[in-house]
Structures are given as structure tokens and as C-alpha cells.
Design an enzyme around this catalytic site. Sequence first.
Site, mmCIF file in Angstrom:
data_model
loop_
_atom_site.group_PDB
_atom_site.id
_atom_site.type_symbol
_atom_site.label_atom_id
_atom_site.label_comp_id
_atom_site.label_asym_id
_atom_site.label_seq_id
_atom_site.Cartn_x
_atom_site.Cartn_y
_atom_site.Cartn_z
ATOM 1 N N LYS A 208 0.839 -1.200 0.000
ATOM 2 C CA LYS A 208 0.000 0.000 0.000
ATOM 3 C C LYS A 208 0.879 1.257 0.000
ATOM 4 C CE LYS A 208 -3.524 2.432 2.618
ATOM 5 N NZ LYS A 208 -4.457 2.473 3.735
ATOM 6 N N GLU A 214 10.581 -4.611 4.514
ATOM 7 C CA GLU A 214 10.656 -6.034 4.141
ATOM 8 C C GLU A 214 10.331 -6.217 2.651
ATOM 9 O OE1 GLU A 214 9.074 -4.775 6.735
ATOM 10 O OE2 GLU A 214 9.168 -6.098 8.479
ATOM 11 N N GLY A 268 -4.791 -1.809 5.018
ATOM 12 C CA GLY A 268 -3.996 -2.955 4.549
ATOM 13 C C GLY A 268 -4.683 -4.285 4.801
ATOM 14 N N ARG A 269 -5.173 -4.467 6.032
ATOM 15 C CA ARG A 269 -5.769 -5.775 6.384
ATOM 16 C C ARG A 269 -7.179 -5.933 5.835
ATOM 17 N NH1 ARG A 269 -4.623 -2.502 10.519
ATOM 18 N NH2 ARG A 269 -6.283 -1.700 11.843
ATOM 19 N N GLU A 354 -4.669 -6.707 14.790
ATOM 20 C CA GLU A 354 -4.168 -5.383 14.411
ATOM 21 C C GLU A 354 -5.311 -4.367 14.490
ATOM 22 O OE1 GLU A 354 -2.448 -4.254 10.365
ATOM 23 O OE2 GLU A 354 -0.601 -4.596 11.453
ATOM 24 N N HIS A 385 -5.361 -33.396 17.281
ATOM 25 C CA HIS A 385 -4.269 -34.284 17.685
ATOM 26 C C HIS A 385 -3.078 -33.483 18.183
ATOM 27 C CE1 HIS A 385 -6.243 -37.957 16.309
ATOM 28 N NE2 HIS A 385 -6.803 -37.149 15.422
ATOM 29 N N LYS A 505 9.402 -0.830 14.260
ATOM 30 C CA LYS A 505 9.980 -0.548 12.929
ATOM 31 C C LYS A 505 11.072 0.511 13.050
ATOM 32 C CE LYS A 505 5.743 -1.076 10.176
ATOM 33 N NZ LYS A 505 4.779 -0.378 9.343
HETATM 34 O O1 F6P Z 1 3.080 -3.342 9.856
HETATM 35 C C1 F6P Z 1 1.792 -2.929 9.706
HETATM 36 C C2 F6P Z 1 1.353 -2.711 8.286
HETATM 37 O O2 F6P Z 1 1.260 -1.358 8.077
HETATM 38 C C3 F6P Z 1 0.050 -3.426 8.029
HETATM 39 O O3 F6P Z 1 -1.036 -2.741 8.522
HETATM 40 C C4 F6P Z 1 0.084 -3.570 6.550
HETATM 41 O O4 F6P Z 1 -0.854 -4.507 6.119
HETATM 42 C C5 F6P Z 1 1.505 -3.986 6.344
HETATM 43 O O5 F6P Z 1 2.236 -3.236 7.303
HETATM 44 C C6 F6P Z 1 2.067 -3.794 4.958
HETATM 45 O O6 F6P Z 1 2.027 -2.473 4.544
HETATM 46 P P1 F6P Z 1 2.220 -2.076 3.037
HETATM 47 O O7 F6P Z 1 1.125 -2.690 2.246
HETATM 48 O O8 F6P Z 1 2.168 -0.575 3.017
HETATM 49 O O9 F6P Z 1 3.556 -2.594 2.578
#
Ligand code: F6P
Length: 541
Positions: A208, A214, A268-269, A354, A385, A505
Site C-alpha cells: 500500500k 521487508e 492494509g488488512r 491489528e 491431535h 519498525k
Molecule cells: O506493519 C503494519 C502494516 O502497516 C500493516 O497494517 C500492513 O498490512 C503492512 O504493514 C504492509 O504495509 P504495506 O502494504 O504498506 O507494505
Amino acid sequence: MAATLPSQRPTWKALAARAREVPTHHLRTLFAADPSRGSSLVAEGAGLYLDYSKNLLDAEVVDLLIELAAECGVFERRDALFAGAPVNSTEHRAALHSALRLPEGTSLVVDGVDVAAEVHRVLSRMRAFAEDVREGRHTGATGKRLTNVVNIGIGGSDLGPVMAYEALRHYSDRDLTLRFVSNVDGTDLAEALRGLSPDETLFIVSSKTFSTAETLTNATSARRWLTDALGEAAVAAHFVAVSTAAERVAAFGIDPARTFGFWDWVGGRYSMESAIGLSTMIAIGPRRFAELLAGSHAMDRHFATAAPRENLPVLLGLIGVWNRTFLGHPAVAVLPYDQYLHRLPAYLQQLTMESNGKHVTEEGLRVDYPTGAIYWGEPGTNGQHSFYQLLHQGTTVVPADLIVVAQSLNPLAGHHDLLVANALAQAAALAFGRPAAEVRAAGADEPLVAHRQMDGDRPTNVIMLDRLTPYSLGSLVALYEHAVFVQGALWGIDSFDQWGVELGKQMAAAIVPELTDAPTDPERDSSTRALIERYRARRQP
Ligand code: F6P
């Protein structure tokens, strides 16, 4: 008027009083006193059936919860959510994931913009691209068909796409290989690329913000893997992006014509049905993707219009509040009895935790009641199990959602009845347990009676789908999205921000240089300093 906590309300106090009576009942006695519970404490909507009868409540408690929800403005907030009001108050934004699934031709004007029309413009670009990939019209730099699709993203830009791909694998084009990379641990990318040929691989960089460390680190390494084999010019055909940040995407070197946008009003979620679902659409095709949206839309309409006592998201949300806040149960186990739903627990972890893992109200008041529960789980019968022992006889009561599908997509003789029998048996065993007298009557040795006796009284919901389809998955996802919303609205918290993830972060960014040659910050705590030094002494050159 000064802001107050919902816990000050008389209805809240009435519910707290009812909760104090709970230990004097047992689900056995509740079912004996009202044999119609199994048909009265149920609801149906948008293709889903919810049996909530095996919770420690009765119709009166449900009415009180609904009354409290009304007093807390939950239903006005629901209307504001669908209208595009800035319900994400700390970020001054709407949370309009419901607009992602408005049918074509409808209109929803927010701040002078028809967001439904915008959504369909992007959907139409996604459709064209997905078809081009599926039909082999969009080829790689060497002219080969792109049969490998690697989605690079994390959090909401990964969990929804992975969960949906796994859930809908039955409907996917089996000539395509879909892989998902999220962890910055190089192992994730290395293993995802193993065996793939660069000239047949398409990368979807999903972020987003397009600033997530990452994802950018993984995307940079993926790009190097591609260009080492095919040269810089290959990036145009092999990389697409999904983001709200077009300039950052362009700076990364991805063609704006190959960028699929969405909007800051999609959290995002809550984004798996936006362009973040491009991998899903490529896997199952645009027609099936439209069915996914239709299922969510049906649940949106149900949530918006059904009476509270018949409203699945309202009921599921309020039962969650009852179990978490009034009965004090800290967790919810998500137990899908369908192998295709094996990533649903992970997906729901982000959606629920979240969203509702917050300790202050929107007005900034510290809450004096427990909020968001810990969601976790595994598919049944595997969990049976493994950790169900604790569910049945542990000292922590863990309410559970069991998701049962009536018709199997792989109906091997004898399998599905056994699977469903297990789900129904577990819900009944958790509810009713096995009293000592029964264990004795079955002939158990006296020293073992205490070990074999089971208290029961463990609350469960059973959610039943007729069949796992894109439509029913869409409905299920929207059910949980809205149940989370109901809980957050009642607790008075903002379910759409996530400030709690920021600090870690920032600290990681500051630690990175200290892991190589920068001097260690003397202000750091002694534990982190020692761990940095230990790592530096062992770090690979
Ligand atoms: O770490 C939290 C977050 O902002 C989430 O809410 C989001 O889904 C994820 O990181 C990834 O964010 P982006 O889509 O901006 O890379």
C-alpha cells in the site's frame, strides 16, 4: 460533554452482573432448560449459518448486548462506515472496503468522488491484465509465457492474497504456479524462487505505502535475480506493482502502465479485494474474482440491513465482546474444518488483532476493560491431535469458532462425513464435557476418573457454509471484517489504525547500522547492547 467509557453505562453493569451468574449455570443445564436453543440461537445470512447456541448466554443476554451496542452508537457507526465517513478517526480516513465490492453501475460519492466508479476502473484494468497473463498474451522478455506468479508483500499485502489463493486453489488455473514472499528472512525469497525460471516468472510487488522495508528489500533482491539472468530491460515485462504510492513505484522502476492503484481508504488488512487481490484474480480468473466480491457484498448488505438479532456480524461481534470483556476469556481459537482454509487463522490474526488490540478509546481514554482477544488456530482435525487437549481440560478457557463446510470439493469416500462428525463432536464435547458420574458409569478405574472427567462449558460458535466457493469465502471474510468492526465500535476504539507497530519498525531501522560498523548507541539498554555485540562477533562477512 466529557467523554466517558462505555463501562460506565448501566447496561454494561447489567451485563457484568449477568456474567457473574455464569459460573452457576452450565451449558448442560441451559440446554436442558431450553431444548430449543439449537434452533433459536442461530442466524443465517449471505449464504452462511451461525449456531451460537453453545455460548454461555441466553436470549436476554443477547438483547442486553444489542441494547449496549445501540447505546454505544454501533449502528450509527455502521451506517457511517458504509457512507464513507472518516471512521478511522486517528488517521482522518474512511474505511471503505465495502466499496471494493459494490456492483458495477452503482455509485457512492465521497468528497465529490464516485468511489464505486474508481473501483470499477481499476477492476477493469486488473481483468485485462489477468486475462493477458492467463491466456499467455502478456509474455516475458524472451517471449515465453509467464506461468509463475510471485506476490511480494507483507501483512495485509500478503495474508489476504495467500489465504484466498489457498482457499480457492480448487478454482485456480493449475498451469500456473503461485508463490508468496513476505518475510525479510532471505530464506523466504530463496525458497520461493527455487526451481523457477526467470523468463517464466512474473513478480507482483504489493505494498500500500511502497515504503515497507521487508517488501522493498525482497523486491530489490527479486529484481536482481531477474536482471542477472535477463538484463535490466526485462523488468518492464516481469514486474508489476500494486500500491497507493504511484511515485514510489515509478522510482523503483516499475512502469506506471503496469501499476494497479487503490486508495488510502482501504486499510492494509481490509485490502484483499482491492488490486492487492491481483494474484487471486490471476489464479482463479476475473469471473470467479467477481463472485468473491459478490459474496462480500451480500454480507455487507446483510450487515447493513438485517435486524440485530438476525445479523451475523452483529451477533459474532457481540458474542466476542461477551466472551472477552464480560467473561474474561483472553483468546479465540479459529478451527476451520476444511483444508483449503488452512491459512484463515493467520489471516484472521492480523484482521482481528491489528484492528482491536488497542488500549485507548478514540478520545484517548485508557480503557478499563479487556479489548481484542488473541486469535490463533489450525485446521481441524490436525488441531485435535495437537492442542485440543488444552481446549478440553486446560485451566484456560478458549472460546472457539468452528468453520464447517457441508459439501466437499474433493469428496473421497468416507472422508467428509468423518471430518464433519469430528467438528460436530468437538463442539458438543467442549460444551457438555463428561461428568465424573458418566466416566464412572462407563467403568473407568476410580484413580482415573479425575483424569478422564471433562468440565465442558467451553463456548463455541459453529459457522456452516454449504460449499467453499469464491462467493462463500467473500461472505466469510466480510462476516469477520464486520464482526471486528462491531467489537471495536462497542469498545469505543479505532479499529482501523495500527500505531502499535511503529515503534519496533523505527528501532529496527536504528539498529541496522549498529550490526555492522556503527558504534552502539550508549543509551541503549544493556540487554540489546550485549545482543548486538554477540551478533557482531558472529556475523557472516
Ligand atoms: O506493519 C503494519 C502494516 O502497516 C500493516 O497494517 C500492513 O498490512 C503492512 O504493514 C504492509 O504495509 P504495506 O502494504 O504498506 O507494505
